[in-house]
Design a protein around this motif. Structure first.
Motif, PDB file in Angstrom:
ATOM      1  N   LEU A   1       0.763  -1.433   0.200  1.00 51.36           N
ATOM      2  CA  LEU A   1      -0.006   0.160   0.107  1.00 51.36           C
ATOM      3  C   LEU A   1       0.896   1.283   0.138  1.00 51.36           C
ATOM      4  N   THR A   2       0.294   2.080  -0.530  1.00 47.10           N
ATOM      5  CA  THR A   2       0.836   3.755  -0.665  1.00 47.10           C
ATOM      6  C   THR A   2       0.152   4.370   0.460  1.00 47.10           C
ATOM      7  N   HIS A   3       0.574   5.519   0.938  1.00 46.58           N
ATOM      8  CA  HIS A   3       0.004   6.486   1.866  1.00 46.58           C
ATOM      9  C   HIS A   3      -1.285   6.955   1.174  1.00 46.58           C
ATOM     10  N   GLU A   4      -1.445   7.356   0.065  1.00 45.60           N
ATOM     11  CA  GLU A   4      -2.299   7.930  -0.609  1.00 45.60           C
ATOM     12  C   GLU A   4      -3.511   6.754  -1.003  1.00 45.60           C
ATOM     13  N   GLN A   5      -3.160   5.609  -0.909  1.00 43.26           N
ATOM     14  CA  GLN A   5      -4.181   4.585  -1.168  1.00 43.26           C
ATOM     15  C   GLN A   5      -4.701   4.278   0.307  1.00 43.26           C
ATOM     16  N   LEU A   6      -4.006   4.362   1.402  1.00 46.97           N
ATOM     17  CA  LEU A   6      -4.344   4.026   2.752  1.00 46.97           C
ATOM     18  C   LEU A   6      -5.650   5.352   2.965  1.00 46.97           C
ATOM     19  N   ALA A   7      -5.118   6.358   2.423  1.00 50.39           N
ATOM     20  CA  ALA A   7      -5.998   7.711   2.798  1.00 50.39           C
ATOM     21  C   ALA A   7      -7.327   7.705   1.808  1.00 50.39           C
ATOM     22  N   ARG A   8      -7.145   7.222   0.787  1.00 53.78           N
ATOM     23  CA  ARG A   8      -8.363   7.305  -0.315  1.00 53.78           C
ATOM     24  C   ARG A   8      -8.997   6.031  -0.434  1.00 53.78           C
ATOM     25  N   GLY A   9      -8.667   4.901   0.466  1.00 49.58           N
ATOM     26  CA  GLY A   9      -9.173   3.904   0.363  1.00 49.58           C
ATOM     27  C   GLY A   9     -10.599   3.789   0.871  1.00 49.58           C
ATOM     28  N   ASN A  10     -10.983   4.707   1.809  1.00 51.66           N
ATOM     29  CA  ASN A  10     -12.488   4.726   2.174  1.00 51.66           C
ATOM     30  C   ASN A  10     -13.493   5.403   1.271  1.00 51.66           C
ATOM     31  N   ASP A  11     -12.763   6.333   0.442  1.00 50.38           N
ATOM     32  CA  ASP A  11     -13.641   6.785  -0.723  1.00 50.38           C
ATOM     33  C   ASP A  11     -13.878   5.756  -1.632  1.00 50.38           C
ATOM     34  N   GLN A  12     -12.998   4.620  -1.814  1.00 52.01           N
ATOM     35  CA  GLN A  12     -13.177   3.738  -2.898  1.00 52.01           C
ATOM     36  C   GLN A  12     -14.133   2.797  -2.425  1.00 52.01           C
ATOM     37  N   LEU A  13     -14.266   2.520  -1.178  1.00 50.08           N
ATOM     38  CA  LEU A  13     -15.186   1.404  -0.789  1.00 50.08           C
ATOM     39  C   LEU A  13     -16.449   2.051   0.076  1.00 50.08           C
ATOM     40  N   THR A  14     -16.731   3.093  -0.129  1.00 51.81           N
ATOM     41  CA  THR A  14     -18.015   3.481   0.818  1.00 51.81           C
ATOM     42  C   THR A  14     -19.205   2.816   0.175  1.00 51.81           C
ATOM     43  N   TYR A  15     -19.408   2.496  -0.971  1.00 49.04           N
ATOM     44  CA  TYR A  15     -20.656   2.032  -1.766  1.00 49.04           C
ATOM     45  C   TYR A  15     -21.211   0.572  -1.041  1.00 49.04           C
ATOM     46  N   GLY A  16     -22.208   0.680  -0.113  1.00 46.66           N
ATOM     47  CA  GLY A  16     -22.800  -0.196   0.526  1.00 46.66           C
ATOM     48  C   GLY A  16     -21.908  -0.704   1.692  1.00 46.66           C
ATOM     49  N   ASP A  17     -21.080  -0.051   2.161  1.00 47.15           N
ATOM     50  CA  ASP A  17     -20.196  -0.539   3.246  1.00 47.15           C
ATOM     51  C   ASP A  17     -20.517   0.077   4.633  1.00 47.15           C
ATOM     52  N   PRO A  18     -21.093  -0.451   5.495  1.00 48.54           N
ATOM     53  CA  PRO A  18     -21.368   0.118   6.762  1.00 48.54           C
ATOM     54  C   PRO A  18     -20.360   0.861   7.626  1.00 48.54           C
ATOM     55  N   ASN A  19     -19.149   0.424   7.514  1.00 50.70           N
ATOM     56  CA  ASN A  19     -17.881   1.001   8.183  1.00 50.70           C
ATOM     57  C   ASN A  19     -16.946   1.122   7.299  1.00 50.70           C
ATOM     58  N   PRO A  20     -16.838   2.081   6.426  1.00 52.99           N
ATOM     59  CA  PRO A  20     -15.773   2.192   5.564  1.00 52.99           C
ATOM     60  C   PRO A  20     -14.415   2.388   6.024  1.00 52.99           C
ATOM     61  N   SER A  21     -14.193   2.797   7.246  1.00 54.63           N
ATOM     62  CA  SER A  21     -12.992   3.139   7.973  1.00 54.63           C
ATOM     63  C   SER A  21     -12.421   1.820   8.350  1.00 54.63           C
ATOM     64  N   ALA A  22     -12.995   0.741   8.413  1.00 53.78           N
ATOM     65  CA  ALA A  22     -12.348  -0.509   8.646  1.00 53.78           C
ATOM     66  C   ALA A  22     -11.934  -1.310   7.412  1.00 53.78           C
ATOM     67  N   TRP A  23     -11.707  -0.604   6.382  1.00 55.55           N
ATOM     68  CA  TRP A  23     -11.454  -1.595   5.144  1.00 55.55           C
ATOM     69  C   TRP A  23     -10.214  -2.290   5.342  1.00 55.55           C
TER      70      TRP A  23
END
Length: 1005
Positions: A499-521
């Motif tokens: 992982l890169t830091h940008e992926q770690l930071a933007r991963g929430n935005d990539q997985l919010t669709y239908g995810d009740p807890n995106p911060s836990a990806w």
């Protein structure tokens, strides 16, 4: 350089290659060493081994994976890579495609991480031909088949869900696909005649047990607008297609981009149709397309060797250049959001926004995986990353840089070396805002580095500058350090997440669709790989308590299913899981011997605590029922514990837990469900038999045994027993369809409880049901059963005698109905009503002298004298007093119009037991003449009572009644009472002459 063109040591990122003159620099380096190998014992596609034939060759331990024979699809955010034999994909490309290779290993899909570690395998077997595959946002492998079937698999290769693009639809287009694209949000399929596009969004969510999450998966279709293509041999119009993802797209709907043989680009969506008519921009057909991660650009490769980049509105080419390739590209993937890479046989070529390019030679096969900020390159030796050098890294590390961050870094190096010039360097940054900006730049540069030594040096520079910056928040430095620790952990080969830091930071935005807890990806993905310790450490460092609960829950569920836990005792394993989940054992007061130990969770942590009931559910699904029960004993929340105990058929513990919760709704739910499951068909047992104590036979006997066991369970819990009785009584009073079952259950419950009060309650229920029955035989049976219950205790002797008299009265009433022929005229009436009806019947009966015929039944006819004689006999039989009998006779005679008999009754004695007032009231109610009414009133000795009767007669408009009331009032001895009565007559009489006479009398007084 090694044989694969990679630097042996860590490169100097400050000297990356520039894309064009003055352009941004790019760097390429190996982030993970990998050893891509087939699983032990799997068929060897290369044919090397001890077998005689290619199909029989077995791969020895450590046989390398042949990249040339496999197609690869990687998940975003450093996710796993699925390797499928190329023969599988060729087999699904239509009738004209070459057949599968036929090797024994050509139907196995391998799932590996970026370090080559095997996560799982998928045996394709007899499934339909594979057309396309890809990864969903939840890291599920989605496979699209030529017949429209969609299969989803977990990271371990286990089946997750299956559906079909053609399910429940009839839009035409045949039942076969010409092409399919799997993207992170679903699957798009093109019908074989190219007339219909089929879409399934989030097919992997169909397996989610939460209906609200499963409902996010939807399927639909819409026409392409293209002319139908014959299956038999017409050249197809669509050369390739791509998908615009709904989450990041401005339109927020799935848009399908079709490149046609007519050099045009057609965009279709459920919302409408748009033909972009790009023939002038595309002189040749487009054979390959790639959509940028931000969905603003689409790179298109034409068959004439030109490269065209179109904007999201397709209004004109953003880039159009002749790349003059030696052969068509093998793959085309975006590197971040503003550059893309084309894979040719011996090299990679990267193109920037202005058309400049960089060339990276390779002499080995490789696979490309696009990311939001870089490109993953999978080679036989490892995983490389090609990315643009972060701006902050370039600012700090560029040779000759005079930026404030570079000066701060130089000052730190001097300070570390003991150079006095460090103070001069740091004093050159006197502006506090500029110094804070330099500290921030060093922190961001450290986050952009992969080498821990470089990260440490940059963080040291930031910490050094922080000491001279009063307005800088030190928490930012702490947070950056925590993030770097997480990134360095997951980049290790044993984890395999580059992982890169940008992926770690933007991963929430990539997985919010239908995810009740995106911060836990990230934690969820680590847990799915079995790396729970790493996931928990990441949750602590990133301060994600919700994610930590998910990881603990996942660990516990995996623990109860693991083979290594099979030898552990249930009590030991349950205690281990409870302790890890933060549930502590406490002593609780004894409750009827059912439970003496309890478990609690600190209130502050209760909301964040993972539910141990879900672990118990997993244990039950794994066949460890005893472990599930012991886990539920440690569940602090009764509303989660009780339903699962009921599902496990632990009814005693479920009812006891519901009672201890003091939640009436939960207790009621538990009691009713436990009764329905335990008693089964016992509710249909005969209420009479149950009251008599018979156990029945056959199925009813077994059902009664289960009901008896349920009642014994409930009676050990006082509150539960009281609530169940209240429920039975309420439903019986409401008259629901289960009235008979509830009556039987209530009686059975009371009989099992024992004691005078419970037996009296059961008998009372039988009495109510007896009087609600229609047939006399049923009434008698129920009353006899109630009498037996009352007879068991001396305290209920009075009620026993009352029930016995009720049965005698029923017999008398039944005989009266038979004798008189008046069905429904006596049964269910009281003694008073029975006598009343019998005397009233005398008004229609002839006298004895006039009765000369027999009834049709052969019995004696009903006569006037017989009615009165029977009434007197009933009164004597049931101890009706003389006064009560007289009052009944007076009312009955008045109601039935027996006025002569009433007058004879009044004259039968010198002084009737009830006096003459009841006779007068009966005459008034019967509206008899004034003389007859006055005959009875005049015989009333009490003047005040006589006045009240005359006043009532006056109110009934009886002639001269008010005058007689005036005379009685005038004769009263009490002056005050006499005055009050005269005023009452004056007010109510309405006779002017009488009023004047009263006024004169009042004046005299």
């Amino acid at each position: 350089m090694d044989p694969y063109g990679l630097p042996v040591e860590e490169p100097d990122f400050s000297r990356g290659e520039a894309l064009g003159e003055g352009g941004r620099k790019y760097r390429k380096f190996r982030v993970l060493d990998a050893d891509w190998r087939l699983p032990p014992g799997s068929p060897n596609p290369s044919g090397e081994g001890e077998g005689k034939g290619d199909g029989d060759a077995k791969a020895p331990e450590g046989a390398p994976l042949d990249f040339n024979r496999y197609a690869a699809v990687g998940a975003a955010l450093g996710g796993p890579v699925a390797f499928a034999p190329a023969a599988m994909l060729r087999a699904g490309q239509g009738p004209g495609a070459p057949p599968p290779g036929g090797d024994a290993g050509d139907d196995i899909i391998l799932i590996m991480n970026c370090a080559g570690a095997l996560h799982g395998t998928i045996k394709w077997g007899d499934k339909p031909p594979l057309l396309s595959m890809g990864w969903s946002r939840s890291e599920s492998l989605v496979c699209a088949c030529a017949d429209g079937s969609i299969f989803s698999f977990t990271l371990r290769g286990q089946p997750l869900s299956s559906t079909s693009l053609f399910e429940g639809a009839g839009a035409g287009g045949g039942n076969r696909l010409a092409d399919a694209v799997v993207w992170e949000g679903g699957v798009v399929g093109l019908s074989f005649d190219e007339s219909v596009l089929w879409v399934v969004e989030q097919p992997d969510l169909l397996a989610n047990p939460d209906p609200s999450v499963a409902a996010l998966s939807r399927s639909y279709h819409f026409p392409t607008g293209l002319a139908h293509t014959s299956v038999s041999g017409v050249i197809r119009q669509v050369t390739c297609m791509a998908v615009m993802q709904p989450v990041q797209s401005e339109v927020r709907v799935v848009r399908v981009v079709l490149a046609t043989r007519a050099q045009g680009v057609v965009v279709r969506s459920k919302a409408g149709f748009l033909d972009q008519s790009t023939q002038e921009m595309n002189p040749a057909r487009i054979t390959r397309m790639a959509v940028a991660p931000n969905h603003r650009f689409i790179a298109c490769y034409r068959e004439d060797g030109w490269l065209t980049v179109l904007g999201e509105n397709f209004e004109g080419p953003v880039l159009d250049t002749d790349i003059n390739p030696p052969h068509p590209p093998l793959d085309m993937v975006w590197c971040g959001e503003d550059s893309f890479v084309m894979h040719f046989r011996d090299f990679l070529r990267m193109f920037g926004p202005s058309g400049q390019s960089l060339k990276y030679p390779y002499r080995t096969p490789l696979k490309l995986v696009g990311e939001i900020d870089c490109l993953r390159i999978l080679t036989p030796r490892g995983t490389e990353i090609l990315q643009r050098v972060p701006a902050d890294v370039e600012t700090v590390r560029r040779i000759g840089s005079t930026a404030s961050a570079a000066m701060l870094y130089d000052a730190m190096e001097r300070f570390e070396a003991g150079d006095p010039g460090a103070d001069e360097s740091i004093r050159g940054l006197e502006d506090d805002a500029e110094l804070c900006k330099a500290v921030r730049c060093c922190i961001d540069a450290a986050l952009g580095e992969f080498k821990p030594a470089n990260q440490k040096s940059l963080l040291k520079a930031a910490a050094y500058g922080k000491n001279f910056c009063a307005s800088f928040d030190p928490d930012d430095l702490v947070l950056a350090t925590r993030r770097l620790r997480v990134l360095n952990q997951v980049r290790r080969r044993c984890v395999g997440l580059p992982l890169t830091h940008e992926q770690l930071a933007r991963g929430n935005d990539q997985l919010t669709y239908g995810d009740p807890n995106p911060s836990a990806w990230l934690a969820r993905r680590l847990a799915a790989r079995g790396l729970h310790a790493v996931a928990l450490e990441a949750c602590d460092l990133l301060e994600l308590p919700d994610a930590k609960s998910e990881v603990l829950l996942h660990w516990a569920c995996e623990k109860v299913r693991a083979r290594s836990s099979a030898n552990m005792q249930d009590e030991e394993l349950a205690e281990l899981i409870a302790r890890r989940l933060g549930i502590h054992k406490v002593l609780k007061p004894k409750n009827n011997g059912i439970a003496q130990l309890g478990y609690k969770t600190p209130p502050a942590a209760l909301k964040l605590r993972p539910s141990i009931s879900q672990v118990a559910q997993s244990a039950a699904a794994a066949g460890r029922r005893s472990l599930a029960v012991k886990l539920l004993e440690r569940e602090p929340l009764a509303n989660e514990r009780v339903p699962l105990l009921l599902n496990l058929e632990e009814y005693e513990q479920a009812v006891a837990s519901a009672e201890r919760s003091w939640d009436p709704d939960l207790m009621l739910y538990c009691l009713l469900l436990a009764e329905r499951r335990m008693a089964g068909a016992g509710g249909s047992a005969n209420a009479d038999g149950g009251a008599d104590g018979g156990s029945g036979g056959g199925a009813n006997g077994g059902a009664n045994d289960e009901r008896r066991r349920f009642h014994e369970l409930v009676l050990r819990l006082p509150e539960a027993g009281r609530m169940l009785k209240a429920v039975y009584r309420q439903r019986m009073d409401a008259g629901v369809s289960t009235r008979a079952q509830d009556q039987h259950a209530l009686i059975s419950l009371c009989r099992h409880e024992g004691g005078a009060a419970a037996e009296a309650e059961a008998a009372e229920t039988l009495v109510k049901e007896a009087f609600a029955a229609n047939r006399v035989e049923v009434k008698v049976v129920k009353l006899r059963a109630a009498q037996r219950l009352y007879d068991k205790s001396r305290e209920n002797s009075f009620m026993a005698r009352t029930v016995e008299e009720s049965m005698e009265l029923l017999g008398v009433q039944e005989e009266l109905e038979r004798r008189t022929g008046r069905e429904g005229g006596f049964v269910n009436l009281s003694v008073t009503e029975t006598i009343h009806n019998l005397i009233s019947l005398a008004a229609m009966a002839p006298a004895a002298a006039e009765s000369k015929s027999r009834s049709r039944s052969g019995e004696d006819s009903v006569t006037h004298e017989w009615c009165h004689t029977e009434a007197a006999a009933i009164a004597r039989k049931f101890n009706v007093s003389e006064k009560r009998l007289w009052r009944i006779r007076i009312r009955a005679m008045g109601a039935s119009g027996q006025w002569q008999q009433l007058k004879r009754l009044a004259s039968a004695r010198y002084k009737p037991p009830v006096g003459y007032a009841p006779f007068a009231k009966a005459a008034l109610e019967g509206k008899r003449p004034a003389d007859e009414v006055f005959f009875y009133i005049d015989k009333v000795p009490d003047l005040e009572q006589r006045f009240e009767l005359y006043a009532a007669a006056g109110a009934a408009a009886v002639a001269k009644a008010w005058f007689r009331a005036y005379e009685v009032a005038s004769s009263l001895r009490d002056e005050e009472e006499r005055t009050r009565r005269l005023h009452a007559v004056r007010t109510s009489c309405g006779d002017a002459g009488l009023i004047a006479h009263i006024d004169e009398r009042l004046a005299q007084m």
